[in-house]
Design an enzyme around this catalytic site. Sequence first.
Site, short mmCIF file in Angstrom:
data_model
loop_
_atom_site.label_atom_id
_atom_site.label_comp_id
_atom_site.label_asym_id
_atom_site.label_seq_id
_atom_site.Cartn_x
_atom_site.Cartn_y
_atom_site.Cartn_z
N GLU A 72 -15.83 -5.68 -10.64
CA GLU A 72 -14.75 -6.55 -10.14
C GLU A 72 -13.98 -5.83 -9.05
OE1 GLU A 72 -11.35 -6.11 -10.62
OE2 GLU A 72 -11.31 -4.45 -12.04
N PHE B 272 -5.06 -0.99 4.23
CA PHE B 272 -4.92 0.21 3.39
C PHE B 272 -4.59 1.46 4.20
CE2 PHE B 272 -5.66 -0.59 -1.14
CZ PHE B 272 -5.66 -1.98 -1.04
N CYS C 122 -6.09 1.64 -11.79
CA CYS C 122 -7.48 1.75 -11.32
C CYS C 122 -7.76 2.96 -10.44
CB CYS C 122 -7.86 0.49 -10.57
SG CYS C 122 -7.59 -0.99 -11.54
N LYS D 29 3.17 -1.69 -7.56
CA LYS D 29 3.15 -2.40 -6.28
C LYS D 29 3.84 -3.75 -6.50
CE LYS D 29 -1.21 -4.84 -6.60
NZ LYS D 29 -2.45 -5.16 -5.92
C1 UGA Z 1 -7.41 -1.91 -6.77
C2 UGA Z 1 -8.43 -2.37 -5.72
O1 UGA Z 1 -7.75 -2.70 -4.51
C3 UGA Z 1 -9.21 -3.58 -6.23
O2 UGA Z 1 -10.21 -3.95 -5.27
C4 UGA Z 1 -9.88 -3.22 -7.56
O3 UGA Z 1 -10.59 -4.30 -8.10
C5 UGA Z 1 -8.82 -2.79 -8.56
O4 UGA Z 1 -8.10 -1.66 -8.02
C6 UGA Z 1 -9.50 -2.41 -9.84
O5 UGA Z 1 -10.28 -1.45 -9.86
O6 UGA Z 1 -9.34 -3.13 -10.84
P1 UGA Z 1 -4.97 -2.70 -7.55
O7 UGA Z 1 -4.95 -1.42 -8.31
O8 UGA Z 1 -4.59 -3.95 -8.24
O9 UGA Z 1 -6.46 -2.95 -6.96
O10 UGA Z 1 -3.99 -2.56 -6.32
P2 UGA Z 1 -4.07 -2.24 -4.75
O11 UGA Z 1 -3.57 -3.40 -4.01
O12 UGA Z 1 -5.39 -1.73 -4.37
O13 UGA Z 1 -2.99 -1.07 -4.64
C7 UGA Z 1 -3.16 0.17 -5.30
C8 UGA Z 1 -2.05 1.12 -4.93
O14 UGA Z 1 -2.19 1.55 -3.58
C9 UGA Z 1 -0.63 0.54 -5.05
O15 UGA Z 1 0.21 1.48 -5.64
C10 UGA Z 1 -0.23 0.29 -3.60
O16 UGA Z 1 1.17 0.37 -3.41
C11 UGA Z 1 -0.94 1.44 -2.91
N1 UGA Z 1 -1.21 1.20 -1.47
C12 UGA Z 1 -2.05 0.19 -1.10
C13 UGA Z 1 -0.66 2.04 -0.52
O17 UGA Z 1 0.10 2.98 -0.85
N2 UGA Z 1 -0.95 1.83 0.80
C14 UGA Z 1 -1.79 0.83 1.21
O18 UGA Z 1 -2.04 0.70 2.43
C15 UGA Z 1 -2.35 -0.01 0.23
#
Ligand code: UGA
Length: 483
Positions: free
Chosen positions: A183, A293, A304, A364
């Site tokens: 996923e 990202f 994750c 987030k």
């Molecule tokens: C992540 C992946 O994006 C999904 O594709 C994957 O399915 C999921 O893990 C999983 O393995 O179940 P998620 O953990 O829900 O999803 O959240 P993200 O949107 O990826 O953000 C992860 C972290 O990175 C957050 O703390 C966010 O604030 C941080 N982030 C994200 C940044 O610091 N900078 C960015 O540019 C993007």
Amino acid sequence: MTWKWSAENDPRNGQVGNIRGYRVNDNRDSGIAVIGSGYVGTVVAACMAAIGHDVIGVEINQEKLAKLQSGSSYFFEPGLDERLRAGIEAGRLTFTDDFDEAMGKSNVVFLCVDTPPGPNGHPDVTSVTAAAKSIGKAMHSPHVIVTKSTVPVGSGNWLTSTIEAVLPDVVEPDVFSVVSNPEFLREGSAVNDFLHPERIVLGGDNADAVRTVASTYGPILDQTFPGGAPDRRPALVTTDRSTAETIKYAANAFLATKISFINEIAEICEWVDADVDEVAHAIGLDSRISSKFLQAGVGWGGSCFGKDVEALAATARAHGQEPLILEAAQQVNLHQRRRLVRKLQQHLRPLRGSRVALLGLAFKPNTDDTRDAPAITVARELLEKGAIVRAYDPLVKQIPELPNLQTATDAYSLVDRADAVVLLTEWDELRDLDFDDVAARMRGDLIVDGRNAFDAKRVREAGLVYEGMGRGLLPRNGRSATW
Ligand code: UGA
């Protein structure tokens, strides 16, 4: 279901890998069981019902089960409750704690139980093992078992053996086949990610089983469900199981590394007085890099990225490999949390006794999930260093690991008499604060923007001191030259 798939009519020519050339005529209705109704399972169940399948979700926790049966989830995920209610009202979605019932009503089983971090970096597969045994014991007809849980590479084989070992005596071992279907759902946009994915990955050695799962995804592959986007059809990638399992880890590890990369650049920016947001924007215009990202800040959290990067690193180590990039990504990420606390130490001298107001606790925006949230590490360190810490988050009202952390009911009452205000989760409602009001309420004047989400100019115009992550050391009111 009417979706038919053949090599001739498949618009994704060249993307269907080892099952190209098969003609699928056996697209009988699939009954779907979804084992585990957590963040992933509930979304899978609700969305599979939304695209027309009969779905039965399994949840063994009675409290959660009762909520789901009443049509609402026990966690926050935008758009999910509406889909749950619609599925239940249409008679296509039910929830049970009975494996026999679920197996009896299905031929495709999505395994969506959690795999929390376990010993030595490897995921804890206790729930997967328990679910596999329950599935095996209740299997009396052909099934495809689809692993959506993020499991260590090679788990497909182990899962097959686990199920085989408990099958009823009268059932042949080839009654089932395991397909890996990782996923890629992001919390906060999981419903949309499920219905409009960029790719669907299926890994298995039994072509019939892979085709069955592809058929199950038919309306999504063709975007023919109500609200589908036929001009944006996802790619279908079919491969072997180990490769599919590795794709999941590699995807998350790459995204986490990308964030750590820009955060390392952010620190360099601070020393050379450059602006990381402008750097990220400009390098992201190169499609080989892409701007997604590349948001610098206090780093990644959630259930994750940390777990999956560590699991992939542990797999590498188990084979005598040194996972240098993965380890660096982890170290840089933890360094961001320390770096933010250090900024507070530099400004608030001494930190002990200072009042620090934390804006945001979730890892987030648009989720109430605080697993591995940077805010928790930051709050804990500040408390250990003697600061007086309070927090406000639109959804998170308490942190079990930090029972002494006080929370406020809104952002403005939070900042009353604070020496410093720190943004840790960039919720929309927190981005647009009235900084004149904030300044009037604060005792001090420091704003630490851990997500580079505030307008630095507006903060400074309110007479406050602005500190971002990689936005240079000097006061800056928009640096670009005007032409
Ligand atoms: C992540 C992946 O994006 C999904 O594709 C994957 O399915 C999921 O893990 C999983 O393995 O179940 P998620 O953990 O829900 O999803 O959240 P993200 O949107 O990826 O953000 C992860 C972290 O990175 C957050 O703390 C966010 O604030 C941080 N982030 C994200 C940044 O610091 N900078 C960015 O540019 C993007």
